[in-house]
Design a protein around this motif. Structure first.
Motif, PDB file in Angstrom:
ATOM      1  N   THR A 120      47.930  46.093  24.591  1.00 14.11           N
ATOM      2  CA  THR A 120      46.911  45.035  24.628  1.00 14.11           C
ATOM      3  C   THR A 120      46.480  44.729  26.055  1.00 14.11           C
ATOM      4  O   THR A 120      47.311  44.566  26.958  1.00 14.11           O
ATOM      5  CB  THR A 120      47.442  43.764  23.945  1.00 14.11           C
ATOM      6  N   ASP A 121      45.169  44.625  26.238  1.00 19.75           N
ATOM      7  CA  ASP A 121      44.592  44.209  27.522  1.00 19.75           C
ATOM      8  C   ASP A 121      44.156  42.751  27.491  1.00 19.75           C
ATOM      9  O   ASP A 121      44.260  42.042  28.499  1.00 19.75           O
ATOM     10  CB  ASP A 121      43.362  45.070  27.860  1.00 19.75           C
ATOM     11  N   VAL A 122      43.618  42.308  26.363  1.00 14.36           N
ATOM     12  CA  VAL A 122      43.033  40.975  26.236  1.00 14.36           C
ATOM     13  C   VAL A 122      43.659  40.274  25.039  1.00 14.36           C
ATOM     14  O   VAL A 122      43.554  40.745  23.908  1.00 14.36           O
ATOM     15  CB  VAL A 122      41.501  41.046  26.058  1.00 14.36           C
ATOM     16  N   GLY A 123      44.314  39.167  25.280  1.00 15.28           N
ATOM     17  CA  GLY A 123      44.925  38.392  24.218  1.00 15.28           C
ATOM     18  C   GLY A 123      44.143  37.126  23.943  1.00 15.28           C
ATOM     19  O   GLY A 123      42.934  37.045  24.185  1.00 15.28           O
ATOM     20  N   PRO A 124      44.818  36.080  23.464  1.00 12.59           N
ATOM     21  CA  PRO A 124      44.138  34.848  23.094  1.00 12.59           C
ATOM     22  C   PRO A 124      43.882  33.941  24.289  1.00 12.59           C
ATOM     23  O   PRO A 124      44.528  34.062  25.334  1.00 12.59           O
ATOM     24  CB  PRO A 124      45.149  34.186  22.150  1.00 12.59           C
TER      25      PRO A 124
END
Length: 475
Positions: A321-325
Motif C-alpha cells: 500500500t502507498d496510500v491509506g486512509p
C-alpha cells in the motif's frame, strides 16, 4: 486491518498510571479498536509538572543524557517492526512509510545524543573594546526549564522524538501531550526512555482534552517553553495566551514545486508523484501545488498522471500500500468538499476525486481558481494541483501567494535559476531537484509567515531549549 485492543497506561513521575476514564484509539482504516489509553485532565497534568520540577532539581550530566538517548535509538532499532506496526494501526500510515518514520526517529535520537555531548557556550572577545581589557568572558548554555511538548497525529513517533530528544539533550524535563488520535507511539517511546534508565519525572506523558491539559500547560508558570506542532489557529492561539513563555511553533504549509523547462521532467514527475500522496498527503510538506513551465506542461502531465494512478490505495498493514486512509471520516469528507469546490470553480479533475471503498483516491486537479481551497490553503489530504506558467518570476509569485512559508522546491538544470528561486521564495527551506517533502532529521526545519517561528532538528532545537548565561572574570 485486524487489531486486538489493549489497555495502556500513562507515564507520570516514573510510574505507569490509570485514571479511571479512557480515550479510545480506533483504526483510521476500518474503525476497529486499537487500544484504550487513560484519560488525563488538569490534575494529572499538574502532577506531571510537579514531577518535572523535582527532576530538574537534580540535573543529569550531559554524558548520562547522551547515553540514555543512544540506548533509546538502539532499542528503536531492535523493536522497529513493532514500532512500525503500531504507527500503521493507530495512524493508518502505510507500513512502508511507517518503517521510514521509525528509522528517522532513530536518527533523531542519535543526533540529539551528539548535541548533548557538545552543548557549550562560546568565548567573548573582551579586549575588542577598551572597557573589556583585562577581562575574560564566556557564555554557558543552561537548560531553559520544564518543556511542554504538544505533538500531532501525522508522525506520532518521529515528531514526538523531535520534541523529547532535544529537550532531554538540553537538560530539560518534559511534559508531553501527544495527539489523542495517536498516543500509542508516544507511550512506546516513553517505555523505551524508562527502560533506558531515564530517572522519574524527566519524561511525563498525559493524554486527554486540550481544554484541560493544554490550559494547564499554557497557564502554569513552571513551564518555560512550549513546543507545538499542529494547526496554525491553535499554535498562534497558544503563543498569544502564553506571552511570557517561549513558544516554538511548527505549523502548516501549502507546499509549492516549480518545474522549469530545463528540468529533468521524468525525475520531477517521479518525485512529485511519490511525495504528493505519501500517507495520503497528511504531511506539512506534502507536495500540493505544482507549477510547470508551459513548454513542458503537457510532457510533465503525461509522465505524472500514470505514476499517480499506479499508486496502491488500501490497507495500511499491507506492505504494497502507498496510500491509506485519512485520519478520520470527517477529514475525508472535508477534502472531498474542497475537490468539489475546485471543480465548481472551473478546475479539471485529471484523476481521482472519488472514493475507493472508504478511501480517497489520489487526486490531481488542473488549473484551480486562485481562491480555491486547494490552491491557497493546506489540504492535508491526497490532493495536488497542476498549473502552467510562462516565466520564473511568475512561478515564484504563484508559489509565494499563500500565507504559508514552510518549504518549497524547484526542479531546474540552471544554477542561476536555482539560486534566484532560493533567494526569492518566502519559505524556511528550499529544495533544488528534490521534492520539498524531503527532510533529514539533522537539518534545520521550520517556516516563516503562518508556518511557524522556529527551527527544529536537534542542533537547533537544543539551542532553543537553553539559555545563555554570561560569565565575566577579572584577570
Amino acid at each position: 486491518m485486524a487489531t486486538t485492543a489493549t489497555d495502556r497506561k500513562l507515564l507520570i513521575d516514573g510510574e505507569w498510571v490509570e485514571t479511571g476514564e479512557w480515550v479510545e484509539v480506533d483504526s483510521p482504516y476500518d474503525g476497529s479498536p486499537v487500544a484504550r489509553v487513560p484519560k488525563a485532565g488538569a490534575a494529572e497534568t499538574r502532577r506531571a509538572l510537579d514531577a518535572a520540577e523535582r527532576a530538574m532539581a537534580s540535573p543529569l550530566p550531559a554524558h548520562k543524557r547522551a547515553e540514555i538517548l543512544v540506548r533509546v535509538a538502539g532499542a528503536l532499532g531492535r523493536r522497529a517492526d513493532e514500532a512500525a506496526t503500531q504507527i500503521a494501526a493507530e495512524a493508518g500510515k502505510p507500513m512502508k512509510a511507517a518503517r521510514v518514520e521509525v528509522a528517522r526517529a532513530m536518527s533523531t535520537y542519535t543526533m540529539a545524543a551528539v548535541e548533548a555531548r557538545k552543548l557549550a557556550g562560546e568565548m567573548v572577545p573582551m579586549d575588542a573594546s577598551q572597557a573589556g581589557e583585562g577581562k575574560l568572558a564566556f557564555t554557558l548554555r543552561r537548560p531553559i526549564g520544564v518543556v511542554a511538548a504538544i505533538s500531532p497525529f501525522n508522525f506520532p513517533l518521529n515528531l514526538v522524538a523531535h520534541k523529547i530528544a532535544p529537550a532531554l539533550a538540553a537538560g530539560c524535563a518534559v511534559v508531553l501531550k501527544p495527539a489523542s488520535q495517536t498516543p500509542l507511539s508516544a507511550l512506546f517511546l516513553a517505555e523505551l526512555e524508562h527502560e533506558a534508565g531515564l530517572p522519574p519525572g524527566w519524561l511525563n506523558v498525559v493524554v486527554g482534552p486540550s481544554s484541560e491539559i493544554g490550559d494547564v500547560l499554557v497557564a502554569d508558570e513552571r513551564v518555560k517553553l512550549i513546543t507545538f506542532t499542529g494547526s496554525g489557529a491553535v499554535g498562534w492561539g497558544i503563543r498569544e495566551r502564553a506571552a511570557r513563555k517561549k513558544v516554538n511553533l511548527e505549523l502548516g504549509n501549502a507546499t509549492p514545486v516549480i518545474v522549469e523547462a530545463d528540468a529533468d521532467v521524468e525525475d520531477a514527475a517521479t518525485r512529485c508523484a511519490a511525495n504528493a500522496f505519501s500517507f495520503a498527503g497528511q504531511s506539512c510538506i506534502s507536495v500540493q501545488r505544482i507549477y510547470v513551465q508551459s513548454d513542458v506542461f503537457d510532457d510533465f502531465k503525461a509522465r505524472f498522471l500514470p505514476k499517480v494512478e499506479a499508486l496502491v490505495v488500501g490497507d495500511p498493514a499491507d506492505e504494497a500500500t502507498d496510500v491509506g486512509p485519512l485520519i478520520a471520516p470527517g477529514e475525508r469528507d472535508r477534502v472531498l468538499e474542497w475537490i468539489d469546490q475546485a471543480k465548481s470553480g472551473g478546475a479539471t479533475i485529471l484523476t481521482g476525486g472519488d472514493l475507493d471503498g472508504d478511501l480517497l483516491r489520489p487526486t490531481v486537479i488542473e488549473k484551480p481558481a486562485a481562491d480555491a481551497h486547494v490552491a491557497c490553503d493546506e489540504v492535508f489530504g491526497p490532493v495536488c494541483t497542476l498549473q502552467p506558467y510562462d516565466t520564473l518570476d511568475e512561478a515564484i509569485a504563484l508559489a509565494n501567494s499563500t500565507r504559508y512559508g514552510l518549504q518549497a522546491g524547484i526542479f531546474t538544470a540552471s544554477v542561476k535559476s536555482a539560486l534566484r528561486a532560493s533567494a526569492a521564495l518566502e519559505f524556511g527551506g528550499v529544495t533544488v531537484n528534490e521534492a520539498p517533502t524531503f527532510r533529514a532529521d539533522q537539518m534545520p526545519y521550520g517556516g516563516v509567515k503562518d508556518s511557524g517561528n522556529t527551527r527544529e532538528g536537534p542542533a537547533w532545537a537544543v539551542r532553543e531549549m537553553t539559555e545563555e548565561r554570561l560569565v565575566v572574570l577579572q584577570l
